[in-house]
Design a protein around this motif. Structure first.
Motif, short mmCIF file in Angstrom:
data_model
loop_
_atom_site.label_atom_id
_atom_site.label_comp_id
_atom_site.label_asym_id
_atom_site.label_seq_id
_atom_site.Cartn_x
_atom_site.Cartn_y
_atom_site.Cartn_z
N GLY A 128 5.67 29.66 -33.59
CA GLY A 128 6.74 28.80 -33.07
C GLY A 128 6.43 28.26 -31.69
N VAL A 129 5.91 29.13 -30.81
CA VAL A 129 5.55 28.68 -29.47
C VAL A 129 4.42 27.67 -29.54
CG1 VAL A 129 4.54 29.45 -27.27
CG2 VAL A 129 6.42 30.73 -28.29
N TRP A 130 3.46 27.91 -30.42
CA TRP A 130 2.34 26.98 -30.59
C TRP A 130 2.85 25.59 -30.98
CZ3 TRP A 130 -3.09 28.61 -31.45
CH2 TRP A 130 -3.94 27.53 -31.68
N PHE A 131 3.73 25.54 -31.99
CA PHE A 131 4.25 24.25 -32.45
C PHE A 131 5.09 23.57 -31.37
CE2 PHE A 131 3.86 25.75 -37.05
CZ PHE A 131 2.68 25.07 -37.22
N MET A 132 5.85 24.35 -30.60
CA MET A 132 6.63 23.77 -29.51
C MET A 132 5.70 23.19 -28.45
SD MET A 132 9.91 24.11 -30.02
CE MET A 132 10.67 24.14 -28.43
N ASP A 133 4.63 23.91 -28.14
CA ASP A 133 3.66 23.44 -27.14
C ASP A 133 3.00 22.14 -27.60
OD1 ASP A 133 2.01 23.65 -24.78
OD2 ASP A 133 0.39 24.21 -26.14
N ILE A 134 2.60 22.09 -28.85
CA ILE A 134 1.97 20.88 -29.38
C ILE A 134 2.97 19.73 -29.38
CG2 ILE A 134 0.93 19.84 -31.43
CD1 ILE A 134 -0.87 21.78 -29.87
N GLY A 135 4.22 20.00 -29.71
CA GLY A 135 5.24 18.95 -29.70
C GLY A 135 5.50 18.42 -28.30
N VAL A 136 5.53 19.30 -27.31
CA VAL A 136 5.75 18.87 -25.93
C VAL A 136 4.55 18.08 -25.43
CG1 VAL A 136 5.95 19.74 -23.55
CG2 VAL A 136 7.41 20.66 -25.36
N MET A 137 3.36 18.44 -25.89
CA MET A 137 2.16 17.74 -25.46
C MET A 137 2.20 16.26 -25.84
SD MET A 137 -1.46 19.74 -25.83
CE MET A 137 -1.97 18.80 -27.21
N TRP A 138 2.97 15.91 -26.86
CA TRP A 138 3.03 14.52 -27.32
C TRP A 138 3.98 13.67 -26.48
CZ3 TRP A 138 -0.32 16.27 -30.81
CH2 TRP A 138 -1.03 15.35 -31.56
N LEU A 139 4.74 14.26 -25.58
CA LEU A 139 5.62 13.48 -24.72
C LEU A 139 4.79 12.78 -23.65
CD1 LEU A 139 8.54 16.02 -24.30
CD2 LEU A 139 8.48 14.01 -25.76
N PRO A 140 4.91 11.47 -23.51
CA PRO A 140 4.03 10.72 -22.62
C PRO A 140 3.98 11.24 -21.18
CG PRO A 140 5.27 9.21 -23.99
CD PRO A 140 5.81 10.59 -24.26
N GLY A 141 5.08 11.68 -20.63
CA GLY A 141 5.09 12.15 -19.25
C GLY A 141 4.50 13.54 -19.07
N LEU A 142 4.29 14.27 -20.14
CA LEU A 142 3.82 15.65 -20.03
C LEU A 142 2.38 15.85 -20.50
CD1 LEU A 142 7.03 17.49 -21.24
CD2 LEU A 142 6.25 17.14 -18.91
N ILE A 143 1.67 14.77 -20.80
CA ILE A 143 0.27 14.88 -21.22
C ILE A 143 -0.56 15.28 -20.01
CG2 ILE A 143 -1.71 13.61 -22.10
CD1 ILE A 143 0.18 11.94 -23.72
N ALA A 144 -1.46 16.24 -20.19
CA ALA A 144 -2.30 16.72 -19.10
C ALA A 144 -3.25 15.64 -18.62
CB ALA A 144 -3.09 17.95 -19.57
N ASN A 145 -3.71 15.80 -17.37
CA ASN A 145 -4.68 14.86 -16.81
C ASN A 145 -5.95 14.86 -17.65
OD1 ASN A 145 -2.96 14.24 -14.73
ND2 ASN A 145 -3.87 15.71 -13.32
N GLY A 146 -6.50 13.69 -17.89
CA GLY A 146 -7.71 13.56 -18.68
C GLY A 146 -7.45 13.30 -20.15
N TYR A 147 -6.18 13.30 -20.55
CA TYR A 147 -5.81 13.05 -21.94
C TYR A 147 -5.04 11.74 -22.01
CZ TYR A 147 -6.99 17.91 -22.82
OH TYR A 147 -7.66 19.09 -22.93
N SER A 148 -5.03 11.11 -23.17
CA SER A 148 -4.27 9.88 -23.36
C SER A 148 -3.81 9.77 -24.80
CB SER A 148 -5.12 8.66 -22.98
OG SER A 148 -6.24 8.58 -23.83
N LEU A 149 -2.67 9.10 -24.98
CA LEU A 149 -2.16 8.82 -26.32
C LEU A 149 -2.88 7.60 -26.87
CD1 LEU A 149 1.69 9.27 -26.03
CD2 LEU A 149 0.14 10.63 -27.39
N GLU A 150 -3.29 7.69 -28.13
CA GLU A 150 -3.95 6.56 -28.79
C GLU A 150 -3.37 6.38 -30.17
OE1 GLU A 150 -8.16 6.87 -28.72
OE2 GLU A 150 -8.28 6.81 -26.54
#
Length: 107
Positions: A65-87
């Motif tokens: 559950g935590v893994w899926f929540m983390d992956i879901g949050v990662m998809w929010l544009p403002g919360l993507i880590a430096n060096g990553y981008s949405l494509e």
């Protein structure tokens, strides 16, 4: 529940034809967690009063559950880590350095 875990394991196993690189590592970790859920669900039917089986199943479900929540949050544009981008119109996340993406998955 065992049927649900079996279907989930099947889905992660045949999700794509290429299980190499970061995607393969991601799927391998998820398959390991879902396998733990499936095994403890089957063991739980025979050992209804087993604290160890219940504890392992609870830990595996929490981790999933935590893994899926983390992956879901990662998809929010403002919360993507430096060096990553949405494509691909927001359907995929790209990393400039492949070894960095593997390290993030391992953590």
């Amino acid at each position: 529940m065992a049927l649900v875990y079996a279907q989930e394991l099947f889905m992660f196993h045949v999700h794509s034809s290429n299980h190499g690189g970061v995607k393969g590592q991601f799927h391998w970790f998820l398959q390991a967690v879902v396998t733990a859920c499936l095994a403890t669900a089957l063991l739980g039917a025979g050992f209804l009063q087993s604290f160890a089986v219940s504890l392992i199943r609870s830990a595996a479900l929490t981790f999933q559950g935590v893994w899926f929540m983390d992956i879901g949050v990662m998809w929010l544009p403002g919360l993507i880590a430096n060096g990553y981008s949405l494509e691909d119109g927001g359907l995929s996340i790209r990393c400039r350095r492949d070894h960095h993406a593997k390290a993030v998955i391992n953590v």
